[in-house]
Design a protein around this motif. Sequence first.
Motif, short mmCIF file in Angstrom:
data_model
loop_
_atom_site.label_atom_id
_atom_site.label_comp_id
_atom_site.label_asym_id
_atom_site.label_seq_id
_atom_site.Cartn_x
_atom_site.Cartn_y
_atom_site.Cartn_z
N THR A 1 -67.55 39.40 81.78
CA THR A 1 -67.88 40.22 80.63
C THR A 1 -68.39 41.59 81.08
N VAL A 2 -68.18 42.57 80.22
CA VAL A 2 -68.74 43.92 80.42
C VAL A 2 -69.29 44.33 79.07
N ASP A 3 -70.61 44.61 79.03
CA ASP A 3 -71.21 44.99 77.75
C ASP A 3 -71.03 46.49 77.48
N SER A 4 -71.55 46.94 76.36
CA SER A 4 -71.35 48.33 75.94
C SER A 4 -72.01 49.33 76.88
N LYS A 5 -72.98 48.87 77.68
CA LYS A 5 -73.65 49.75 78.65
C LYS A 5 -72.99 49.70 80.02
N GLY A 6 -71.93 48.91 80.14
CA GLY A 6 -71.20 48.81 81.40
C GLY A 6 -71.70 47.73 82.34
N ALA A 7 -72.68 46.95 81.90
CA ALA A 7 -73.21 45.87 82.75
C ALA A 7 -72.20 44.72 82.81
N ARG A 8 -71.85 44.33 84.02
CA ARG A 8 -70.86 43.26 84.24
C ARG A 8 -71.60 41.96 84.55
N ARG A 9 -71.08 40.85 84.00
CA ARG A 9 -71.59 39.52 84.28
C ARG A 9 -70.40 38.60 84.51
N VAL A 10 -70.60 37.66 85.42
CA VAL A 10 -69.59 36.63 85.68
C VAL A 10 -70.27 35.30 85.42
N PHE B 1 -68.91 35.00 68.55
CA PHE B 1 -69.46 34.61 69.83
C PHE B 1 -68.74 33.39 70.37
N LEU B 2 -68.64 33.31 71.68
CA LEU B 2 -67.98 32.19 72.34
C LEU B 2 -69.02 31.43 73.14
N HIS B 3 -69.12 30.12 72.87
CA HIS B 3 -70.05 29.26 73.60
C HIS B 3 -69.42 28.89 74.94
N LEU B 4 -70.14 29.21 76.04
CA LEU B 4 -69.62 28.99 77.40
C LEU B 4 -70.16 27.73 78.05
N GLY B 5 -71.14 27.10 77.41
CA GLY B 5 -71.78 25.92 77.98
C GLY B 5 -73.27 26.13 78.04
N GLY B 6 -74.02 25.03 78.15
CA GLY B 6 -75.47 25.14 78.16
C GLY B 6 -75.95 25.86 76.92
N ASP B 7 -76.82 26.81 77.09
CA ASP B 7 -77.34 27.59 75.97
C ASP B 7 -76.75 29.00 75.93
N ILE B 8 -75.60 29.19 76.58
CA ILE B 8 -75.04 30.53 76.73
C ILE B 8 -73.84 30.76 75.81
N SER B 9 -73.94 31.82 75.03
CA SER B 9 -72.84 32.30 74.21
C SER B 9 -72.73 33.79 74.46
N VAL B 10 -71.50 34.30 74.45
CA VAL B 10 -71.29 35.73 74.66
C VAL B 10 -70.44 36.30 73.54
N ASN B 11 -70.62 37.57 73.29
CA ASN B 11 -69.83 38.25 72.28
C ASN B 11 -68.39 38.35 72.79
N GLU B 12 -67.45 37.92 72.00
CA GLU B 12 -66.04 37.92 72.41
C GLU B 12 -65.53 39.31 72.73
N LYS B 13 -66.05 40.32 72.07
CA LYS B 13 -65.56 41.68 72.34
C LYS B 13 -65.94 42.17 73.73
N ASN B 14 -66.91 41.52 74.37
CA ASN B 14 -67.33 41.89 75.73
C ASN B 14 -66.56 41.14 76.82
N ILE B 15 -65.73 40.18 76.43
CA ILE B 15 -65.00 39.38 77.42
C ILE B 15 -63.81 40.16 77.97
N THR B 16 -63.80 40.27 79.30
CA THR B 16 -62.70 40.94 79.99
C THR B 16 -61.67 39.93 80.46
N ALA B 17 -62.13 38.76 80.93
CA ALA B 17 -61.22 37.75 81.45
C ALA B 17 -61.84 36.36 81.36
#
Length: 85
Positions: free
Chosen positions: A59-68, A2-18
């Motif tokens: 990020t794009v998760d396994s269900k195709g949901a995109r987040r910026v 997981f990559l910590h992006l700031g605040g309380d937010i971390s995302v799975n690195e495999k979901n990172i597109t850019a």
Amino acid sequence: MFLHLGGDISVNEKNITAVMDLETTSVSKITKEYLSAAEKKKEVINISDADLPKSYVITVDSKGARRVYISPISSATLMKRMKKN
């Protein structure tokens, strides 16, 4: 990992597109349009609150949901953290 992006937010690195530098990429018309469209679709999550935003992570998760994620951490620092993992 997981990559910590700031605040309380971390995302799975495999979901990172850019991982993009906000200052250098936001001058492009295409990037402005992309970010505007993502905001209209409620895909943008601003985690920089009181801090000046420095980067955004798409990020794009396994269900195709995109987040910026708008992050107060520089793109260079985020990339270094990814390389460590």
